[in-house]
Scaffold this motif. Structure first.
Motif, PDB file in Angstrom:
ATOM      1  N   ALA A   1     -46.670  92.584  43.542  1.00 20.47           N
ATOM      2  CA  ALA A   1     -45.328  92.005  43.448  1.00 20.47           C
ATOM      3  C   ALA A   1     -44.316  92.997  43.993  1.00 20.47           C
ATOM      4  O   ALA A   1     -44.448  94.210  43.790  1.00 20.47           O
TER       5      ALA A   1
ATOM      6  N   GLN B   1     -52.765  82.701  37.901  1.00 20.92           N
ATOM      7  CA  GLN B   1     -52.382  84.044  37.432  1.00 20.92           C
ATOM      8  C   GLN B   1     -50.945  84.380  37.846  1.00 20.92           C
ATOM      9  O   GLN B   1     -50.198  84.988  37.081  1.00 20.92           O
ATOM     10  N   LYS B   2     -50.555  83.948  39.059  1.00 13.63           N
ATOM     11  CA  LYS B   2     -49.165  84.178  39.489  1.00 13.63           C
ATOM     12  C   LYS B   2     -48.202  83.417  38.580  1.00 13.63           C
ATOM     13  O   LYS B   2     -47.133  83.927  38.236  1.00 13.63           O
TER      14      LYS B   2
ATOM     15  N   SER C   1     -49.141  83.267  49.658  1.00 16.49           N
ATOM     16  CA  SER C   1     -50.594  83.097  49.601  1.00 16.49           C
ATOM     17  C   SER C   1     -51.279  83.739  50.791  1.00 16.49           C
ATOM     18  O   SER C   1     -50.755  83.737  51.898  1.00 16.49           O
TER      19      SER C   1
ATOM     20  N   ILE D   1     -52.610  91.268  41.555  1.00 12.27           N
ATOM     21  CA  ILE D   1     -51.381  90.655  42.065  1.00 12.27           C
ATOM     22  C   ILE D   1     -50.435  91.755  42.504  1.00 12.27           C
ATOM     23  O   ILE D   1     -50.164  92.688  41.746  1.00 12.27           O
TER      24      ILE D   1
ATOM     25  N   SER E   1     -51.336  87.004  45.286  1.00  7.03           N
ATOM     26  CA  SER E   1     -52.572  87.261  44.559  1.00  7.03           C
ATOM     27  C   SER E   1     -53.660  87.581  45.589  1.00  7.03           C
ATOM     28  O   SER E   1     -53.787  86.884  46.589  1.00  7.03           O
TER      29      SER E   1
ATOM     30  N   SER F   1     -43.750  82.849  45.441  1.00  6.11           N
ATOM     31  CA  SER F   1     -45.175  83.089  45.478  1.00  6.11           C
ATOM     32  C   SER F   1     -45.691  82.957  46.919  1.00  6.11           C
ATOM     33  O   SER F   1     -45.408  81.980  47.590  1.00  6.11           O
TER      34      SER F   1
ATOM     35  N   GLY G   1     -56.123  82.378  41.181  1.00  8.47           N
ATOM     36  CA  GLY G   1     -55.080  83.326  41.587  1.00  8.47           C
ATOM     37  C   GLY G   1     -53.705  82.693  41.463  1.00  8.47           C
ATOM     38  O   GLY G   1     -52.741  83.351  41.056  1.00  8.47           O
ATOM     39  N   ASP G   2     -53.607  81.401  41.815  1.00 11.61           N
ATOM     40  CA  ASP G   2     -52.322  80.694  41.677  1.00 11.61           C
ATOM     41  C   ASP G   2     -51.915  80.610  40.209  1.00 11.61           C
ATOM     42  O   ASP G   2     -50.745  80.788  39.868  1.00 11.61           O
TER      43      ASP G   2
ATOM     44  N   MET H   1     -44.495  87.642  45.170  1.00 12.07           N
ATOM     45  CA  MET H   1     -45.822  88.131  44.768  1.00 12.07           C
ATOM     46  C   MET H   1     -46.941  87.394  45.456  1.00 12.07           C
ATOM     47  O   MET H   1     -46.820  86.241  45.833  1.00 12.07           O
TER      48      MET H   1
END
Ligand code: C30
Length: 288
Positions: free
Chosen positions: A60, A189-190, A246, A58, A73, A244, A186-187, A71
Motif C-alpha cells: 500500500a 484481503q484488500k 490489480s 499487500i 495484492s 485498489s 487477494g481482492d 494498494m
C-alpha cells in the motif's frame, strides 16, 4: 521512550536502499508492505513467524497531500526473482527462506520501488486487531462456508450482503479461496485492509490502541515505532480515497509446479502508478 514488543527493525536498517533519506510517515509519502502469515498458536506444528509463508501480501502507498491510499495484492504463487536465489520461485517462499527482510527485498525488486514500512501479522494478531476494532464492515459478494482459526471445518458461515464481520468471520473471509481463486482471495484481503483503515478512524481511545499494540506482542511485528503508529491513527482520519490496483497474470505450470505468471506490462503499470503516488522518482538500487 515508548516502544513495543511488536517493534522490529529490518536488517537493512531504518531506510530502504532505494531511498536517500529515511521516510517519516508523519510527514512524507510512504509505502507499507502488509504480510499475513498462515500461522497461529493453535495450528499444529506452527511456531512463530520463522520458516512460514506469506499467504497474504499487500503493498500500500500513502500520499499525504492527496489524502489517498493505493494498494495492490501480490498473489502468493507469483513467479518472481527472489534476490540471492538462482531460480525464480513463488513469492510466498521468500518469507520461508529469509523472513520479512527477504520478502521486503523481493517486493522492492519486483516493482523497483522502496518498501519503507512493513506490518506482519499472524492469525492471532489479526483476530486481536479486528476484535479491538469491534469488527469490520464488508460487503460480502457470495455465501462463504469456511474453517475457523483452529481449522475446524465449516465452522464459519457468512451470508452475502453488507455487514459487520466479527474477528473469526473476517479471518475466514481473508482465507477462503476454494470457491474461487487466490486472486479473488487477494481482492477480499484488500477489502479487509480498507475496512481496517476505515474502522481505525473510529478509535477514540489512544490508551486502548496502545494496549492493543502491547497485547499483540509477538503475533505482530512492524518497523513502525509506537509514535508512528499513533500518528497513523490521526492520518487515517484524513484519508478520503482508497484505490485498489490489480496485477494481471496467468496460470502456469513449470517443472510440474503451479505458479502464477505475472504479466510484465501489468507489473510495470502497477509499479508506475505506485511510484507516481509516492512521488518517487527513483534513487539508489536494489542490485547489491
Ligand atoms: C493508516 C493505518 C491505520 C494503518 C496502516 C497500516 C495498515 C493498513 C495495517 C493493516 C494491518 C492488518 C492487520 C492487515 C490485515 C492483513 C490481512 C488481510 C491478513 C490476512 C489474514 C492472515 C493473518 C494471514 C493470511 C491467511 C491466508 C490468506 C491463508 C492461510 C487451503 C489447503 C491445501 C487446505 C486448507 C485450505 C482454506 C481457507 N484453506 O490459510 O488455510 O493456510 O490457506 O490456501 O494455504 O489452505 O488449501 O489445499 O489444507 O484447508 O481454503 P490456509 P491455504
Amino acid at each position: 521512550n515508548a516502544s513495543s514488543k511488536a517493534q522490529e527493525t529490518l536488517s537493512r536498517g531504518e531506510k530502504s536502499n532505494l531511498r536517500l533519506n529515511a521516510i517519516d510517515p508523519g510527514k512524507d509519502n510512504f509505502s507499507v508492505l502488509i504480510a499475513g502469515i498462515d500461522d497461529s498458536k493453535h495450528r499444529k506444528g506452527k511456531k512463530g513467524f520463522e520458516g512460514n509463508r506469506t499467504d497474504a501480501l499487500i503493498l500500500a502507498t500513502f500520499n499525504r497531500e492527496q489524502k489517498s491510499v493505493k494498494m495492490v495484492s501480490i498473489p502468493r504463487d507469483s513467479y518472481v526473482q527472489i534476490p540471492g536465489r538462482i531460480n525464480k520461485d513463488k513469492i510466498t517462499h521468500a518469507h520461508a527462506y529469509g523472513g520479512i527482510d527477504l520478502t521486503v527485498d523481493t517486493v522492492e525488486h519486483l516493482f523497483n520501488l522502496p518498501v519503507d514500512y512493513y506490518v506482519r501479522v499472524n492469525f492471532d494478531a489479526f483476530l486481536q486487531i479486528v476484535d479491538t476494532l469491534g469488527g469490520v464492515d464488508v460487503d460480502v459478494k457470495k455465501k462463504i462456508v469456511e474453517q475457523d482459526s483452529q481449522d475446524r471445518p465449516k465452522a464459519i458461515t457468512i451470508e452475502p450482503g453488507k455487514q459487520r464481520l466479527n474477528p473469526e468471520e473476517a479471518l475466514a473471509y481473508a482465507r477462503t479461496r476454494h470457491a474461487d481463486s487466490d486472486i479473488m482471495r487477494g481482492d477480499r484481503q484488500k477489502q479487509i485492509v480498507e475496512a481496517i483503515i476505515k474502522e481505525s478512524t473510529q478509535i477514540k481511545s489512544i490508551p486502548k490502541y496502545g494496549q492493543l499494540i502491547e497485547n499483540v506482542g509477538d503475533n505482530m511485528s512492524t518497523n513502525f515505532t509506537l509514535g508512528n503508529m499513533i500518528a497513523l491513527l490521526k492520518y487515517a482520519k484524513s484519508i478520503n480515497n482508497i484505490e485498489s490496483l490489480s496485477l494481471e497474470g496467468s496460470d502456469a505450470r513449470i517443472n510440474n509446479i503451479y505458479y502464477y505468471s505475472l504479466d510484465e506490462q501489468s507489473v510495470l503499470d502497477v509499479s508506475n502508478k505506485l511510484k507516481e503516488h509516492l512521488d518517487y522518482s527513483g534513487t539508489g538500487t536494489t542490485d547489491t
